[in-house]
Write a protein that holds these residues in place. Structure first.
Motif, PDB file in Angstrom:
ATOM      1  N   ILE A 110       6.702  25.278   4.434  1.00 24.67           N
ATOM      2  CA  ILE A 110       6.314  25.354   5.844  1.00 24.67           C
ATOM      3  C   ILE A 110       5.386  24.198   6.198  1.00 24.67           C
ATOM      4  CG2 ILE A 110       4.984  26.680   7.528  1.00 24.67           C
ATOM      5  CD1 ILE A 110       6.059  29.223   6.233  1.00 24.67           C
ATOM      6  N   GLN A 111       4.405  23.938   5.327  1.00 20.61           N
ATOM      7  CA  GLN A 111       3.425  22.903   5.611  1.00 20.61           C
ATOM      8  C   GLN A 111       4.013  21.493   5.553  1.00 20.61           C
ATOM      9  OE1 GLN A 111       0.959  24.649   7.092  1.00 20.61           O
ATOM     10  NE2 GLN A 111      -0.635  23.621   5.926  1.00 20.61           N
ATOM     11  N   GLY A 112       4.926  21.263   4.611  1.00 22.95           N
ATOM     12  CA  GLY A 112       5.429  19.905   4.412  1.00 22.95           C
ATOM     13  C   GLY A 112       6.835  19.651   4.901  1.00 22.95           C
ATOM     14  N   GLY A 113       7.566  20.703   5.288  1.00 24.19           N
ATOM     15  CA  GLY A 113       8.969  20.542   5.638  1.00 24.19           C
ATOM     16  C   GLY A 113       9.238  19.627   6.799  1.00 24.19           C
ATOM     17  N   GLY A 114       8.268  19.481   7.690  1.00 25.40           N
ATOM     18  CA  GLY A 114       8.459  18.610   8.844  1.00 25.40           C
ATOM     19  C   GLY A 114       8.568  17.141   8.483  1.00 25.40           C
ATOM     20  N   GLU A 115       8.219  16.773   7.259  1.00 24.68           N
ATOM     21  CA  GLU A 115       8.253  15.370   6.851  1.00 24.68           C
ATOM     22  C   GLU A 115       9.590  14.948   6.251  1.00 24.68           C
ATOM     23  OE1 GLU A 115       4.785  13.792   4.881  1.00 24.68           O
ATOM     24  OE2 GLU A 115       3.624  15.578   5.376  1.00 24.68           O
ATOM     25  N   VAL A 116      10.541  15.869   6.165  1.00 23.93           N
ATOM     26  CA  VAL A 116      11.838  15.533   5.564  1.00 23.93           C
ATOM     27  C   VAL A 116      12.506  14.390   6.312  1.00 23.93           C
ATOM     28  CG1 VAL A 116      14.164  16.394   5.097  1.00 23.93           C
ATOM     29  CG2 VAL A 116      12.180  17.829   4.583  1.00 23.93           C
ATOM     30  N   LEU A 117      12.427  14.398   7.633  1.00 22.30           N
ATOM     31  CA  LEU A 117      13.080  13.368   8.440  1.00 22.30           C
ATOM     32  C   LEU A 117      12.075  12.349   8.988  1.00 22.30           C
ATOM     33  CD1 LEU A 117      15.814  15.420  10.343  1.00 22.30           C
ATOM     34  CD2 LEU A 117      16.001  14.100   8.237  1.00 22.30           C
ATOM     35  N   LEU A 118      11.027  12.084   8.228  1.00 27.38           N
ATOM     36  CA  LEU A 118      10.118  10.984   8.537  1.00 27.38           C
ATOM     37  C   LEU A 118      10.342   9.851   7.540  1.00 27.38           C
ATOM     38  CD1 LEU A 118       6.634  12.623   9.302  1.00 27.38           C
ATOM     39  CD2 LEU A 118       8.296  11.725  10.931  1.00 27.38           C
ATOM     40  N   GLU A 119      10.280   8.630   8.027  1.00 26.66           N
ATOM     41  CA  GLU A 119      10.288   7.461   7.153  1.00 26.66           C
ATOM     42  C   GLU A 119       8.858   6.936   7.090  1.00 26.66           C
ATOM     43  OE1 GLU A 119      12.426   6.097   5.176  1.00 26.66           O
ATOM     44  OE2 GLU A 119      14.040   7.502   5.652  1.00 26.66           O
ATOM     45  N   GLN A 120       8.250   6.975   5.886  1.00 24.95           N
ATOM     46  CA  GLN A 120       6.847   6.636   5.725  1.00 24.95           C
ATOM     47  C   GLN A 120       6.625   5.567   4.662  1.00 24.95           C
ATOM     48  OE1 GLN A 120       4.252  10.388   6.307  1.00 24.95           O
ATOM     49  NE2 GLN A 120       6.139  11.205   5.403  1.00 24.95           N
ATOM     50  N   GLY A 121       7.608   4.714   4.505  1.00 28.02           N
ATOM     51  CA  GLY A 121       7.456   3.587   3.598  1.00 28.02           C
ATOM     52  C   GLY A 121       7.485   3.940   2.134  1.00 28.02           C
ATOM     53  N   ASN A 122       8.022   5.099   1.786  1.00 28.59           N
ATOM     54  CA  ASN A 122       8.086   5.513   0.385  1.00 28.59           C
ATOM     55  C   ASN A 122       9.216   4.769  -0.316  1.00 28.59           C
ATOM     56  OD1 ASN A 122       8.307   6.819  -2.081  1.00 28.59           O
ATOM     57  ND2 ASN A 122       8.025   8.858  -1.230  1.00 28.59           N
ATOM     58  N   PRO A 123       8.893   3.860  -1.256  1.00 25.10           N
ATOM     59  CA  PRO A 123       9.957   3.090  -1.912  1.00 25.10           C
ATOM     60  C   PRO A 123      10.747   3.893  -2.938  1.00 25.10           C
ATOM     61  CG  PRO A 123       7.850   2.568  -2.900  1.00 25.10           C
ATOM     62  CD  PRO A 123       7.554   3.503  -1.758  1.00 25.10           C
ATOM     63  N   PHE A 124      10.328   5.125  -3.197  1.00 23.47           N
ATOM     64  CA  PHE A 124      10.985   5.926  -4.231  1.00 23.47           C
ATOM     65  C   PHE A 124      12.004   6.904  -3.652  1.00 23.47           C
ATOM     66  CE2 PHE A 124       6.539   5.011  -5.462  1.00 23.47           C
ATOM     67  CZ  PHE A 124       6.811   4.024  -6.401  1.00 23.47           C
ATOM     68  N   VAL A 125      12.223   6.840  -2.349  1.00 22.61           N
ATOM     69  CA  VAL A 125      13.280   7.628  -1.705  1.00 22.61           C
ATOM     70  C   VAL A 125      14.033   6.705  -0.754  1.00 22.61           C
ATOM     71  CG1 VAL A 125      12.048   9.828  -1.896  1.00 22.61           C
ATOM     72  CG2 VAL A 125      11.772   8.441   0.160  1.00 22.61           C
TER      73      VAL A 125
ATOM     74  N   TYR B 296       0.828  -1.201   0.000  1.00 15.55           N
ATOM     75  CA  TYR B 296       0.000   0.000   0.000  1.00 15.55           C
ATOM     76  C   TYR B 296       0.865   1.253   0.000  1.00 15.55           C
ATOM     77  CZ  TYR B 296      -2.936   3.805   1.658  1.00 15.55           C
ATOM     78  OH  TYR B 296      -3.567   5.013   1.782  1.00 15.55           O
ATOM     79  N   GLN B 297       1.965   1.219   0.739  1.00 17.70           N
ATOM     80  CA  GLN B 297       2.831   2.393   0.780  1.00 17.70           C
ATOM     81  C   GLN B 297       3.325   2.766  -0.611  1.00 17.70           C
ATOM     82  OE1 GLN B 297       2.803  -0.150   2.933  1.00 17.70           O
ATOM     83  NE2 GLN B 297       4.010   0.286   4.797  1.00 17.70           N
ATOM     84  N   GLY B 298       3.752   1.762  -1.380  1.00 16.90           N
ATOM     85  CA  GLY B 298       4.204   2.048  -2.741  1.00 16.90           C
ATOM     86  C   GLY B 298       3.094   2.632  -3.597  1.00 16.90           C
ATOM     87  N   TYR B 299       1.890   2.037  -3.473  1.00 18.02           N
ATOM     88  CA  TYR B 299       0.724   2.555  -4.191  1.00 18.02           C
ATOM     89  C   TYR B 299       0.476   4.006  -3.818  1.00 18.02           C
ATOM     90  CZ  TYR B 299      -4.251   3.712  -4.459  1.00 18.02           C
ATOM     91  OH  TYR B 299      -5.439   4.370  -4.655  1.00 18.02           O
ATOM     92  N   TRP B 300       0.471   4.284  -2.517  1.00 16.92           N
ATOM     93  CA  TRP B 300       0.124   5.625  -2.035  1.00 16.92           C
ATOM     94  C   TRP B 300       1.100   6.674  -2.548  1.00 16.92           C
ATOM     95  CZ3 TRP B 300      -3.622   8.454  -0.233  1.00 16.92           C
ATOM     96  CH2 TRP B 300      -3.341   9.660   0.417  1.00 16.92           C
ATOM     97  N   TRP B 301       2.384   6.393  -2.445  1.00 19.21           N
ATOM     98  CA  TRP B 301       3.372   7.403  -2.846  1.00 19.21           C
ATOM     99  C   TRP B 301       3.444   7.564  -4.367  1.00 19.21           C
ATOM    100  CZ3 TRP B 301       4.284  10.800   0.501  1.00 19.21           C
ATOM    101  CH2 TRP B 301       4.306  10.485   1.866  1.00 19.21           C
ATOM    102  N   ALA B 302       3.152   6.517  -5.110  1.00 16.65           N
ATOM    103  CA  ALA B 302       3.075   6.675  -6.566  1.00 16.65           C
ATOM    104  C   ALA B 302       1.890   7.550  -6.943  1.00 16.65           C
ATOM    105  CB  ALA B 302       2.975   5.309  -7.235  1.00 16.65           C
ATOM    106  N   MET B 303       0.751   7.344  -6.275  1.00 15.12           N
ATOM    107  CA  MET B 303      -0.421   8.176  -6.533  1.00 15.12           C
ATOM    108  C   MET B 303      -0.181   9.611  -6.066  1.00 15.12           C
ATOM    109  SD  MET B 303      -2.806   6.497  -8.156  1.00 15.12           S
ATOM    110  CE  MET B 303      -4.000   7.835  -8.001  1.00 15.12           C
ATOM    111  N   LYS B 304       0.479   9.788  -4.938  1.00 15.42           N
ATOM    112  CA  LYS B 304       0.796  11.126  -4.448  1.00 15.42           C
ATOM    113  C   LYS B 304       1.689  11.859  -5.440  1.00 15.42           C
ATOM    114  CE  LYS B 304       0.603  12.918  -0.713  1.00 15.42           C
ATOM    115  NZ  LYS B 304      -0.215  14.055  -0.211  1.00 15.42           N
ATOM    116  N   GLY B 305       2.661  11.154  -5.993  1.00 15.85           N
ATOM    117  CA  GLY B 305       3.528  11.777  -6.979  1.00 15.85           C
ATOM    118  C   GLY B 305       2.771  12.192  -8.221  1.00 15.85           C
ATOM    119  N   TYR B 306       1.798  11.380  -8.623  1.00 13.02           N
ATOM    120  CA  TYR B 306       0.961  11.717  -9.774  1.00 13.02           C
ATOM    121  C   TYR B 306       0.216  13.024  -9.523  1.00 13.02           C
ATOM    122  CZ  TYR B 306      -3.086  11.584 -12.909  1.00 13.02           C
ATOM    123  OH  TYR B 306      -4.059  11.916 -13.830  1.00 13.02           O
TER     124      TYR B 306
END
Length: 500
Positions: free
Chosen positions: A169-184, A75-85
């Protein structure tokens, strides 16, 4: 944004055992095809002769996302591919939202998170564990990748509009989160500048539960959504909070703002005499312009507001799903006892016009006018117009109809403080498209703005920046009340100020 559309906020459910049998690569491809069909069939850009490159943008977005399918096994791969789209359109109105059947995404963090302070990324929240960089330490790089590039790759490529300060500002806090994104890649170590010296820190990843994740990310954004309402300030001023312009008649926000406007109308004399009015839109990501126009008429008077003309208009994509969305909202609004008659008439006019255009084979229907001051009428003009200072407090959340409010209020003489707002493209008023998997929905804009003074993805820049914590209302109020350097009139060079 004149008409608020219903985007139901769906929570994310706990992971279900059935997800282990799902072919996530195939699920991605089917949802991408559905999203692409919705964009081509209902997005005004697909038939916009003024944007001939939109078709190629659709083709590229689909091709890039489909090329990731062979790396999607969860699901993580699906989610981040869709988010990138969705992010590839660089349009806040094209967004992806998880639905209730979607599994949870486990999150890990190294015990601290950074956020953006201007262009710098600094540590803004830490736990009690040992070995963390201190608050205020500046991130320089991780695994040999400089901080700016790191943020763009890990967050910007999957959220879009990374050129905007508000997006960082809104998204910068996620730089040091690991969220199962297979593309990073998973990060191993980072270098910080602390008291003028560089320090390396190995990253030790530990689970971060959803509640703590929300709180920690709020620390990096330094903003929140206060409750709607108003109160008198000690110096005789009036502080008015509208943290959402949602016009769904079944939502609490609709009832709260309706009640507040009634109270302010009854207190019109005091409002007109107030030496200072603060319009607080922190956390306001949009909705309907009805509320901001009503407020403007109460503060500046009908004559002043109706004198504001911008010469813009809109064109609606006359697709069947778009028409059905507007019809559904119209029927819902008819059931609300406090619904604005003007808003009802507008919805009826737009819906009928789109039906006629579709019957005639026209892909777009042009509305007769979209002058914000003429959009909503009020039975009586209240007061002669405000003569004191009007200050807008806005943060990075301000988007869509919140930006329209600033367009109008600033032209009427208000000045803006806080931080730079978000921004929107010329495509807006969205409808949700549920994807075949049932895991997500994508929002599809239905209309295009023509002749708007504020450009596409152009934010409002504050006349005076506030460097403190935007969540601290008491400190903000003291700063505004006690700062003699805040001018009476705004600096017309800031943001998207329109010509007078």
């Amino acid at each position: 944004m004149v008409i608020a559309l219903l985007l139901m906020v769906a929570g994310v459910a706990a992971p279900g055992s059935h997800t282990s049998t799902i072919d996530w690569s195939d699920t991605l491809l089917k949802d991408l095809d559905a999203a692409d069909a919705a964009m081509r069939g209902s997005h005004p850009g697909a038939v916009d002769l003024r944007n001939p490159g939109f078709g190629a943008q659709l083709d590229e977005a689909l091709a890039v996302a489909r090329s990731r399918a062979d790396r999607v096994a969860s699901y993580q791969g699906y989610w981040w591919a869709m988010k990138g789209y969705a992010a590839s359109f660089n349009d806040g109105h094209v967004s992806l939202n998880a639905l209730a059947d979607a599994p949870d995404i486990p999150t890990q963090w190294p015990g601290f998170l950074t956020g953006f302070d201007g262009d710098a990324q600094v540590v803004m929240t830490v736990d009690a564990g040992p070995g963390h960089p201190p608050l205020g330490a500046r991130l320089l790089s991780c695994d040999g990748i400089d901080a700016q590039t790191l943020a763009a790759r890990r967050v910007g490529d999957f959220s879009g509009r990374w050129n905007l300060q508000a997006s960082r500002i809104q998204g910068g806090g996620e730089v040091l989160l690991e969220q199962g994104n297979p593309f990073v890649p998973t990060l191993r170590s980072c270098i910080f500048r602390v008291n003028g010296r560089e320090q390396a820190h190995a990253l030790r990843w530990t689970p971060l539960d959803p509640g703590s994740r929300k709180e920690r990310l709020a620390d990096t954004r330094r903003s929140f959504r206060p409750a709607n309402g108003w109160h008198r300030m000690p110096d005789g001023g009036c502080w008015i909070t509208t943290s959402s312009f949602n016009a769904d008649p079944t939502a609490a926000n609709f009832k709260e703002l309706t009640r507040m406007l009634q109270q302010l109308t009854a207190a019109a004399d005091a409002l007109q005499q107030a030496p200072l009015i603060v319009l607080d839109v922190r956390g306001n990501s949009g909705g309907a312009s009805h509320w901001s126009i009503e407020l403007a008429r109460l503060i500046w008077g009908r004559e002043a507001v109706d004198a504001v003309r911008d010469g813009s208009w809109v064109e609606w994509r006359a697709s069947e799903p778009n028409i059905a969305q507007l019809r559904g909202f119209l029927e819902k609004l008819k059931q609300a006892p406090d619904a604005s008659p003007a808003l009802l008439r507008m919805l009826e006019t737009v819906t009928e016009g789109m039906v006629q255009a579709r019957e005639q084979g026209q892909p777009l229907w042009r509305a007769s006018g979209s002058d914000p001051a003429a959009a909503v009428s009020q039975a009586e003009q209240v007061g002669p117009g405000h003569k004191g200072r009007v200050v807008i407090v806005a943060d990075a959340s301000c988007g869509s109809a919140c930006l329209d409010a600033l367009d109008l209020w600033k032209r009427l003489g208000a000045m803006q403080v806080g931080v730079e707002t978000s921004a929107d493209s010329l495509y807006m008023d969205v409808r949700p498209e549920r994807l075949p998997s049932g895991m997500a929905r994508i929002s599809v804009p239905m209309k295009v703005f023509r002749g708007r003074v504020r450009g596409s993805n152009e934010p409002h820049v504050p006349d005076r920046r506030y460097d403190g914590d935007m969540r601290d209302t008491a400190a903000l109020e003291a700063w505004i009340s006690g700062s003699g350097s805040i001018p009476l009139r705004p600096n017309r060079r800031s943001g998207a100020a329109a010509a007078e």
